[in-house]
Design an enzyme around this catalytic site. Structure first.
Site, PDB file in Angstrom:
ATOM      1  N   GLU A 106       0.836  -1.199   0.000  1.00 14.68           N
ATOM      2  CA  GLU A 106       0.000   0.000   0.000  1.00 14.68           C
ATOM      3  C   GLU A 106       0.873   1.253   0.000  1.00 14.68           C
ATOM      4  O   GLU A 106       2.026   1.215   0.462  1.00 14.68           O
ATOM      5  CB  GLU A 106      -0.878  -0.013   1.264  1.00 14.68           C
ATOM      6  CG  GLU A 106      -1.795   1.195   1.400  1.00 14.68           C
ATOM      7  CD  GLU A 106      -2.862   1.038   2.481  1.00 14.68           C
ATOM      8  OE1 GLU A 106      -2.799   0.055   3.256  1.00 14.68           O
ATOM      9  OE2 GLU A 106      -3.760   1.894   2.542  1.00 14.68           O
TER      10      GLU A 106
ATOM     11  N   GLU B  67     -12.544  -2.170   2.739  1.00 11.95           N
ATOM     12  CA  GLU B  67     -13.110  -1.863   4.061  1.00 11.95           C
ATOM     13  C   GLU B  67     -14.205  -0.798   3.933  1.00 11.95           C
ATOM     14  O   GLU B  67     -14.152   0.260   4.557  1.00 11.95           O
ATOM     15  CB  GLU B  67     -12.010  -1.449   5.057  1.00 11.95           C
ATOM     16  CG  GLU B  67     -11.028  -2.585   5.289  1.00 11.95           C
ATOM     17  CD  GLU B  67     -10.107  -2.429   6.500  1.00 11.95           C
ATOM     18  OE1 GLU B  67     -10.059  -1.344   7.099  1.00 11.95           O
ATOM     19  OE2 GLU B  67      -9.431  -3.423   6.840  1.00 11.95           O
TER      20      GLU B  67
ATOM     21  N   GLU C 111      -6.261  -9.167   3.762  1.00  6.53           N
ATOM     22  CA  GLU C 111      -5.364  -8.478   4.700  1.00  6.53           C
ATOM     23  C   GLU C 111      -5.285  -9.305   5.971  1.00  6.53           C
ATOM     24  O   GLU C 111      -6.316  -9.587   6.599  1.00  6.53           O
ATOM     25  CB  GLU C 111      -5.858  -7.064   5.037  1.00  6.53           C
ATOM     26  CG  GLU C 111      -5.631  -6.072   3.915  1.00  6.53           C
ATOM     27  CD  GLU C 111      -5.984  -4.636   4.279  1.00  6.53           C
ATOM     28  OE1 GLU C 111      -5.826  -4.245   5.458  1.00  6.53           O
ATOM     29  OE2 GLU C 111      -6.443  -3.917   3.369  1.00  6.53           O
TER      30      GLU C 111
ATOM     31  N   GLN D 143       2.133  -6.054   5.520  1.00  8.21           N
ATOM     32  CA  GLN D 143       2.341  -5.699   4.130  1.00  8.21           C
ATOM     33  C   GLN D 143       3.754  -6.070   3.717  1.00  8.21           C
ATOM     34  O   GLN D 143       4.568  -6.387   4.571  1.00  8.21           O
ATOM     35  CB  GLN D 143       2.095  -4.217   3.945  1.00  8.21           C
ATOM     36  CG  GLN D 143       0.659  -3.801   4.254  1.00  8.21           C
ATOM     37  CD  GLN D 143       0.342  -2.391   3.765  1.00  8.21           C
ATOM     38  OE1 GLN D 143       1.126  -1.751   3.082  1.00  8.21           O
ATOM     39  NE2 GLN D 143      -0.831  -1.892   4.143  1.00  8.21           N
TER      40      GLN D 143
END
Ligand code: AHR
Length: 510
Positions: free
Chosen positions: A45, A194, A317, A366
């Site tokens: 990200e 989300e 995630e 991540q």
């Protein structure tokens, strides 16, 4: 004489009370699913130093060797992992990202303020071309997470056309003008992220309707790439979210539903990434092991509406999330990575493997310098974290056939099961069994019944260290690395071994 009697008594009692082994059976089942390689996916990200100052150092950088601005040492490390897919550009960032700002001449691109992560101003120099070319270099499937929260249907379908259309069209022509002739054929598309939170604070019912609208316009053109549309999914145990999507969205509009679950025990005080105590370790593991319950219950709901498993579950995630290391400049969500992270990754990946019938993708959060990263960088230096080594040891499960396993008489670390397992047979016939002992203090003997698997030789690797807090640093990058494990004995269809405290072992049987 008295001493001899005492010694004898001691020997007898230690034999009497010698710990009984945990019994695990691993069997072959012709109807068991393939473990999708996409379970071993990653996520990058625009956050902290994941992209800028991490993965991407810029095309003009002459100090750090790079390919189109992406560090060569990272590319090499990721290739070794066989990274199957990469999700980008967010996360929460995705619902603020306007992809058109990130293509075309770099000096004409507008800037963007990263509203969610530190308020930094980005110059949009890392855009669609960089990302998709990187995926090609890595041999990984790109997974684009599209902007629903502050974007439009048109913006999304233009992105699909830009990346995937082969013929003459406004977006395909623009792509060619920007230097790329052939479409990249992007298969995986997330419709918002989300959306119950940073992606728009929507209700499940409202999002289900919005999703239907976006998904309607997304399929490819005849003869072009098959599109895989992923609905923004629930957090943890929000079963109402999954139920609403499964009930309100027709199958032909949705190929997968997502789920996000981080191993966080208190969002307002997540604890340190290295100097944690026994209590914090226990709470982290308690939270990490909840993945099993969440996945099981979300799947039960999906089974009710979709008994043929047409819609996949993507845990796009997951990972450990602690308080950020304070000393790193612009280090938003930068954390170290210890043996605790090995325990989290090993147990969670076992859960995904064991639920391979429905779990078809997962993305560790991540990839670089953020949360449970596999890679950390400091200017020209780069290190592989303990979690990197878990992903490397577990890659043997990618696209292998699941071998169902059952544990009897598991030991307990407080009220948590100490041992976790998953197993598979790969295309060359080799059997791989991954075992984790999360107990911080006690080694545990294990007896594996593999009588039906026709194994003649066994070897393995172990990942552990003296202390749970041990980690790799820029000064000691090899402190935690896998070692050969010679402690497994094969006899008459059974493998016996003792798994040291806080250790992860992957056995290979031929
Ligand atoms: O991975 C960090 C953040 O966690 C992501 O941006 C968001 O989707 C989640 O809340």
């Amino acid at each position: 004489m008295r001493y001899l009697t005492l010694l004898l008594a001691l020997m007898l009692s230690s034999q009497l009370f010698a710990q009984q082994p945990v019994l695990i059976s691993v069997t072959e089942a012709s109807d068991s699913p393939q473990i999708s390689r996409h379970i071993y996916g990653h996520f990058a990200e625009h956050l902290g130093r994941c992209i800028y100052e991490g993965l991407y150092v810029g095309e003009e950088n002459k100090t750090i060797p790079n390919t189109e601005g992406v560090r060569n040492d990272i590319i090499e490390a990721l290739k070794e992992l066989n990274i199957p897919n990469l999700r980008w550009p967010g996360g929460c960032f995705a619902d603020t990202y306007h992809w058109k700002d990130g293509v075309g001449p770099k000096d004409e691109r507008p800037t963007i303020v990263n509203r969610w992560w530190g308020g930094t101003t980005e110059d949009n120099s890392f855009g669609t071309h960089n990302f998709l070319n990187l995926c090609e270099v890595l041999g990984a499937e790109p997974y684009l997470s599209a902007n629903v929260g502050s974007g439009t249907v048109q913006e999304l379908i233009d992105w699909v056309q830009y990346t995937n259309h082969d013929g003459v069209s406004p977006m395909a022509d623009w792509r060619r003008e920007n230097g790329r002739e052939a479409p990249w054929k992007v298969k995986y598309w997330g419709v918002g992220n989300e959306t119950w939170g940073c992606g728009g604070n929507m209700t499940a019912e409202y999002y289900a309707d919005i999703y239907r609208q976006y998904a309607t316009f997304m399929p490819g053109w005849s003869g072009e790439t098959e599109i895989y549309r992923i609905a923004s999914g629930a957090s943890e145990d929000d079963y109402h979210w999954t139920e609403t999507l499964m009930k309100n969205v027709p199958y032909h509009l949705m190929e997968a539903v997502a789920l996000h679950d981080y191993a966080v025990f208190d969002w307002s005080d997540k604890g340190p990434s290295v100097n944690f105590d026994d209590e914090i370790y226990f709470k982290s593991m308690e939270q990490a092991l909840k993945m099993e319950e969440y996945v099981t219950k979300h799947i039960e709901i999906m089974d009710k509406y979709d008994p043929e498993s047409k819609v996949a579950l993507f845990v796009d995630e997951w990972g450990g999330w602690y308080d950020a290391e304070p000393e790193v400049k612009n280090g938003v969500l930068y954390q170290q990575n210890t043996i605790r992270d090995v325990m989290i990754a090993g147990t969670v990946l076992n859960t995904f493997n064991n639920h391979a019938r429905r779990v078809k993708m997962a993305n560790l959060a991540q990839m670089v310098n953020v949360l449970q990263a596999v890679i950390l960088t400091d200017k020209e230096k780069m290190i592989k974290t303990p979690t990197y080594h878990v992903m490397n040891m577990y890659k043997v499960h990618q696209d292998a056939q699941l071998l169902p396993s059952k544990i009897e008489g598991n030991m307990e670390f407080r009220e948590l099961p100490s041992i976790s397992v998953s197993a598979s047979r790969d295309k060359t016939g080799k059997v791989h069994i991954s075992l984790v002992n999360i107990d911080p203090e006690n080694e545990i003997p294990v007896e594996l019944d593999v009588a039906g698997l026709d194994i003649k030789n066994i070897d393995g690797q172990i990942l552990t260290s003296d202390k749970l807090q041990d980690h790799n640093s820029f000064d000691a990058p090899e402190k935690v690395t896998p070692k050969e494990f010679k402690g497994a004995k094969l006899k008459k269809g059974s493998i016996s071994l003792t798994i040291p405290a806080h250790s992860l072992i992957v056995l290979q049987g031929k």
